[in-house]
Write a protein that holds these residues in place. Structure first.
Motif, mmCIF file in Angstrom:
data_model
loop_
_atom_site.group_PDB
_atom_site.id
_atom_site.type_symbol
_atom_site.label_atom_id
_atom_site.label_comp_id
_atom_site.label_asym_id
_atom_site.label_seq_id
_atom_site.Cartn_x
_atom_site.Cartn_y
_atom_site.Cartn_z
ATOM 1 N N VAL A 203 -6.941 12.362 -11.854
ATOM 2 C CA VAL A 203 -8.296 12.898 -12.025
ATOM 3 C C VAL A 203 -9.248 11.789 -12.449
ATOM 4 O O VAL A 203 -10.362 11.653 -11.914
ATOM 5 C CB VAL A 203 -8.292 14.041 -13.054
ATOM 6 N N ASP A 204 -8.815 10.963 -13.394
ATOM 7 C CA ASP A 204 -9.640 9.861 -13.870
ATOM 8 C C ASP A 204 -9.944 8.878 -12.737
ATOM 9 O O ASP A 204 -11.082 8.411 -12.594
ATOM 10 C CB ASP A 204 -8.924 9.136 -15.006
ATOM 11 N N LYS B 125 -12.914 19.105 -4.366
ATOM 12 C CA LYS B 125 -13.576 18.199 -3.418
ATOM 13 C C LYS B 125 -12.628 17.175 -2.789
ATOM 14 O O LYS B 125 -13.049 16.391 -1.938
ATOM 15 C CB LYS B 125 -14.732 17.486 -4.110
ATOM 16 N N VAL B 126 -11.384 17.159 -3.226
ATOM 17 C CA VAL B 126 -10.400 16.229 -2.675
ATOM 18 C C VAL B 126 -9.202 17.044 -2.181
ATOM 19 O O VAL B 126 -8.756 17.975 -2.848
ATOM 20 C CB VAL B 126 -9.932 15.206 -3.737
ATOM 21 N N VAL B 127 -8.714 16.692 -0.997
ATOM 22 C CA VAL B 127 -7.544 17.381 -0.448
ATOM 23 C C VAL B 127 -6.350 17.190 -1.381
ATOM 24 O O VAL B 127 -6.077 16.076 -1.839
ATOM 25 C CB VAL B 127 -7.209 16.841 0.956
ATOM 26 N N VAL B 128 -5.636 18.280 -1.665
ATOM 27 C CA VAL B 128 -4.442 18.235 -2.501
ATOM 28 C C VAL B 128 -3.283 18.835 -1.705
ATOM 29 O O VAL B 128 -3.361 19.972 -1.244
ATOM 30 C CB VAL B 128 -4.633 19.019 -3.814
ATOM 31 N N THR B 129 -2.212 18.052 -1.555
ATOM 32 C CA THR B 129 -1.052 18.545 -0.807
ATOM 33 C C THR B 129 0.218 18.014 -1.461
ATOM 34 O O THR B 129 0.193 17.469 -2.566
ATOM 35 C CB THR B 129 -1.134 18.143 0.681
ATOM 36 N N THR B 130 1.335 18.192 -0.777
ATOM 37 C CA THR B 130 2.616 17.676 -1.238
ATOM 38 C C THR B 130 3.365 17.118 -0.032
ATOM 39 O O THR B 130 3.150 17.574 1.099
ATOM 40 C CB THR B 130 3.450 18.774 -1.928
ATOM 41 N N ALA B 131 4.191 16.103 -0.235
ATOM 42 C CA ALA B 131 4.944 15.471 0.856
ATOM 43 C C ALA B 131 6.370 16.003 0.844
ATOM 44 O O ALA B 131 7.131 15.732 -0.083
ATOM 45 C CB ALA B 131 4.930 13.952 0.695
ATOM 46 N N ARG C 90 -13.663 7.791 -11.496
ATOM 47 C CA ARG C 90 -14.075 6.403 -11.732
ATOM 48 C C ARG C 90 -14.339 5.647 -10.436
ATOM 49 O O ARG C 90 -15.190 4.752 -10.394
ATOM 50 C CB ARG C 90 -12.985 5.668 -12.529
ATOM 51 N N TYR C 91 -13.594 6.000 -9.383
ATOM 52 C CA TYR C 91 -13.699 5.254 -8.136
ATOM 53 C C TYR C 91 -13.954 6.231 -6.987
ATOM 54 O O TYR C 91 -13.090 6.456 -6.145
ATOM 55 C CB TYR C 91 -12.430 4.425 -7.904
ATOM 56 N N PRO C 92 -15.144 6.820 -6.971
ATOM 57 C CA PRO C 92 -15.462 7.839 -5.963
ATOM 58 C C PRO C 92 -15.343 7.278 -4.546
ATOM 59 O O PRO C 92 -15.782 6.171 -4.252
ATOM 60 C CB PRO C 92 -16.907 8.222 -6.293
ATOM 61 N N GLY C 93 -14.694 8.065 -3.692
ATOM 62 C CA GLY C 93 -14.508 7.661 -2.310
ATOM 63 C C GLY C 93 -13.222 6.906 -2.054
ATOM 64 O O GLY C 93 -12.786 6.791 -0.898
ATOM 65 N N THR C 94 -12.603 6.382 -3.115
ATOM 66 C CA THR C 94 -11.346 5.636 -2.932
ATOM 67 C C THR C 94 -10.177 6.580 -2.695
ATOM 68 O O THR C 94 -9.325 6.340 -1.838
ATOM 69 C CB THR C 94 -11.070 4.740 -4.151
ATOM 70 N N LEU D 255 -7.776 -1.233 -8.246
ATOM 71 C CA LEU D 255 -7.458 -2.388 -7.413
ATOM 72 C C LEU D 255 -7.728 -2.102 -5.937
ATOM 73 O O LEU D 255 -8.181 -2.975 -5.197
ATOM 74 C CB LEU D 255 -6.005 -2.791 -7.620
ATOM 75 N N ALA D 256 -7.472 -0.878 -5.504
ATOM 76 C CA ALA D 256 -7.756 -0.508 -4.119
ATOM 77 C C ALA D 256 -9.256 -0.465 -3.859
ATOM 78 O O ALA D 256 -9.733 -0.933 -2.812
ATOM 79 C CB ALA D 256 -7.124 0.850 -3.798
ATOM 80 N N SER D 257 -10.006 0.063 -4.805
ATOM 81 C CA SER D 257 -11.455 0.135 -4.663
ATOM 82 C C SER D 257 -12.061 -1.254 -4.505
ATOM 83 O O SER D 257 -12.959 -1.462 -3.682
ATOM 84 C CB SER D 257 -12.062 0.841 -5.874
ATOM 85 N N ALA D 258 -11.552 -2.208 -5.265
ATOM 86 C CA ALA D 258 -12.066 -3.579 -5.195
ATOM 87 C C ALA D 258 -11.810 -4.217 -3.836
ATOM 88 O O ALA D 258 -12.485 -5.194 -3.471
ATOM 89 C CB ALA D 258 -11.434 -4.423 -6.292
ATOM 90 N N ARG D 259 -10.864 -3.681 -3.082
ATOM 91 C CA ARG D 259 -10.518 -4.227 -1.762
ATOM 92 C C ARG D 259 -10.971 -3.311 -0.636
ATOM 93 O O ARG D 259 -10.552 -3.479 0.516
ATOM 94 C CB ARG D 259 -8.996 -4.461 -1.698
ATOM 95 N N ASN D 260 -11.814 -2.348 -0.969
ATOM 96 C CA ASN D 260 -12.345 -1.406 0.017
ATOM 97 C C ASN D 260 -11.224 -0.687 0.761
ATOM 98 O O ASN D 260 -11.260 -0.523 1.981
ATOM 99 C CB ASN D 260 -13.273 -2.103 1.012
ATOM 100 N N MET D 261 -10.225 -0.246 -0.001
ATOM 101 C CA MET D 261 -9.103 0.495 0.567
ATOM 102 C C MET D 261 -9.193 1.957 0.138
ATOM 103 O O MET D 261 -9.859 2.287 -0.853
ATOM 104 C CB MET D 261 -7.775 -0.115 0.111
ATOM 105 N N ARG D 262 -8.523 2.817 0.870
ATOM 106 C CA ARG D 262 -8.498 4.246 0.579
ATOM 107 C C ARG D 262 -7.066 4.663 0.254
ATOM 108 O O ARG D 262 -6.114 4.143 0.837
ATOM 109 C CB ARG D 262 -9.037 5.052 1.755
#
Length: 318
Positions: free
Chosen positions: A118-119, A167-173, A123-127, A88-95
């Motif tokens: 991971v999926d 390739k994607v930043v992984v952290t914890t809040a 499925r939505y590269p860049g999102t 849903l975020a990808s469809a709205r050009n959100m990150r």
């Protein structure tokens, strides 16, 4: 586009407080909606998806293109059908800073969150610009370490990095004071396993007034971030900050809409060298009023729980 999100994390990022164009976003959880909760209980995934889609459309209209979540996917009560927020975020050009919720008593549920994360990334590269594993759960509210949870989060972050080819930043809040506790003692090597600190910073919960000498304490977050980066030797994202419009919590100050307006307006315009995700898009569903639900934690939203405007001076929602 932030080079430290998509490439190497450079410590030189913090050389100047004005050298970095910060990107701000907002925290989001669909459980603010009664329609969503009813649909989840009824295993009505179509209505759940519509609520999340409508929320993201509203959030986008309000000017936010970046959203931090607490879950990677949102499932019916029987767990058989789920809503992909990344779709849903990808469809709205959100990150997305995509949350991975750590279920304390159900690690298998957490593994489902990891699989969904991971999926979503593939499925939505860049999102998905980052994964946030766990939230304020490495220490209890008194500051006592939770070694088993720390160990779990480190293991789950390692799994995510491996399955996304690092390739994607992984952290914890985690709360800012808890990161400082880890500097002093970190047997699970949490700091070693995060490329960037995800810090929840709330002057409100420290008992501060919203203004000190006529100046919003939102202006002080830069100093907190700089200090935290110096102590941890890591860049910092503010994963949560905000101010409540209501509450009757003992010892807390300025629980009113004027203070929320002032904090948010300062947050929007201050100069900073870090990303910040405001808490939150919506009030809690329990935030009827301060007489029936006095906990300030329910009243941090920019919009009311039903998506309506709280105060047009804060944000015009509906």
């Amino acid at each position: 586009m932030k080079t430290w999100i998509y490439g190497a994390l450079a410590t030189s990022l913090f050389a100047s407080s004005h050298a970095y164009a910060a990107e701000n976003g907002v925290n989001y959880d669909p459980a603010h909606s009664g329609a969503y909760l009813a649909a989840q209980k009824a295993n009505d995934v179509a209505t759940m998806k519509k609520v999340v889609a409508d929320d993201l459309t509203q959030i986008r209209t309000l000017g936010f293109s970046r959203v931090k979540t607490f879950y990677s996917t949102y499932c019916t009560i029987n767990g058989q059908q789920c809503v992909s927020i990344a779709e849903l975020a990808s469809a709205r050009n959100m990150r997305l800073m995509l949350g991975v919720f750590e279920f304390p008593d159900h690690p298998d549920w957490t593994q489902s969150q990891i699989s969904a994360a991971v999926d979503a990334n593939f499925r939505y590269p860049g999102t998905v610009i980052a994964f946030v594993v766990g939230n304020e759960d490495m220490f209890d509210w008194q500051g006592n370490p939770q070694p088993a949870m720390q160990q779990r989060i480190v293991a789950d972050m390692t799994t995510l990095r491996s399955k996304t080819n690092n390739k994607v930043v992984v952290t914890t809040a985690q709360r800012a004071p808890d990161w400082i506790r880890l500097v002093a003692s970190d047997p699970q090597k949490v700091l070693q396993n995060v490329p960037v600190i995800g810090a929840n910073i709330y002057p409100f919960w420290g008992g501060s007034p919203e203004k000190v000498n006529g100046r919003s304490v939102a202006n002080d977050i830069q100093a907190t971030v700089t200090g935290l980066a110096g102590k941890t030797a890591k860049p910092v994202i503010v994963t949560e900050e905000g101010w409540p419009s209501c509450g009757n919590n003992a010892g807390m100050k300025d629980m009113n809409i004027e203070s929320e307006i002032d904090y948010f307006s300062t947050w929007k315009t201050r100069q900073q060298n870090f990303d910040s995700y405001y808490f939150a898009a919506y009030n809690s569903i329990e935030s009827v009023d301060c007489h029936t639900q006095g906990d300030a934690d329910k009243h941090f939203g920019l919009c009311a729980a039903d998506g309506q405007t709280k105060d047009v001076r804060l944000m015009k929602c509906k």
